[in-house]
Write a protein that holds these residues in place. Structure first.
Motif: not given
Length: 291
Positions: A133-144
């Motif tokens: 769990t984290g801020p949107l862009m951190a979640a997006r970077r983890t997904e990538e």
């Protein structure tokens, strides 16, 4: 003349799946419930608009479209979508997840923390676990990161999900095995954003929520609705936007409820399907034709 209703789609709530109608009315769906509706004669399918606004020109949309939006409204809806990566300043915390739909079908995705597991139910995930769990862009970077390092996709077509629902492993541990293994590989990767807090692997199983235990194999799926057509059957399972209906002939068909939006629908009786159906296997001589 029978009263016509417009469907806003299938939603998953604490009590299970419900069909939502324009105006806010809801129809709870339970196993064994008869689902039957007709498509109003003489009309066509019109765009459902975007972001709570009606389509200004009430544009016609194809019967096979699951989005039920014209090109302009689809563009407007996409412009405000987290999934489209067009919003970077959303202050809400987001969760990264691994979702399993069947053998060899695991995807990575993100959802707003406040939505809980609703996104996983909407996608028809048979089993899932949070990753962090984290801020949107951190979640997006983890997904990538997971897509690039582990080759985990962020999309799996619904047609592939439907094809395996009646052939899933019988034990919850077997269904969780792939995401458990991937979760371990994911947390061992370097390069996770510091602002994303990892979550332990705790698989959640949706077989009971979807009614998939002992589900008969479907013989086909409704490909589109047409004016004057009808759909009827007994609900035996639901997953994501899909209803699995047992028709009067005893065969099970899948209805993607996204195909219902944009049409004027009326109450009907019976358990026959008289709209186009895409067969999953050779026909058996059975005809496939509101609550």
């Amino acid at each position: 003349m029978a009263q016509a209703w417009k469907c806003s789609g299938l939603r998953w709530v604490a009590g299970g799946p419900v069909l939502v109608w324009d105006g806010g009315r809801r129809t709870a769906l339970t196993w064994g419930k008869r689902v039957a509706f007709g498509v109003a004669e003489g009309g066509g399918r019109t765009c459902v608009g975007a972001r709570g606004h009606a389509c200004p020109v009430r544009a016609a949309v194809p019967g096979r479209s699951t989005g039920a939006r014209c090109e302009e409204c689809a563009r407007l809806d996409r412009a405000h979508s987290v999934a489209a990566d067009t919003i970077a300043d959303d202050p809400r915390p987001y969760r990264v997840y691994l979702a399993w739909f069947g053998p060899g079908m695991v995807k990575v995705g993100i959802t707003a923390e406040e939505r809980g597991s609703a996104r996983l139910l909407e996608q028809g995930a048979v089993c899932f676990s949070w990753l962090g769990t984290g801020p949107l862009m951190a979640a997006r970077r983890t997904e990538e990161l997971l897509r690039a390092a582990l080759g985990v996709p962020d999309r799996i077509p619904y047609v592939e999900k439907r094809a395996v629902r009646a052939r899933l492993p019988g034990a919850a541990g077997e269904r969780a095995a792939e995401i458990t293994e991937l979760h371990g590989r994911a947390v061992a990767l370097g390069g996770w954003p510091e602002s994303l807090t990892p979550a332990p692997c705790r698989p959640v199983d949706h077989v009971d929520a979807f009614g998939l235990e002992g589900l008969p194999a479907a013989v086909g799926a409704v490909s589109e609705l047409v004016a004057g057509g009808a759909v009827g059957g007994r609900l035996v399972a639901a997953a994501g936007p899909d209803l699995h209906l047992e028709t009067g002939a005893g065969s099970v068909l899948v209805l993607d409820t996204r195909l219902m939006t944009g049409w004027e629908l009326v109450a009907a009786r019976g358990e026959e399907v008289t709209v186009p159906v895409r067969q999953f296997r050779a026909p058996s001589g059975v005809q496939f034709g509101l609550f």
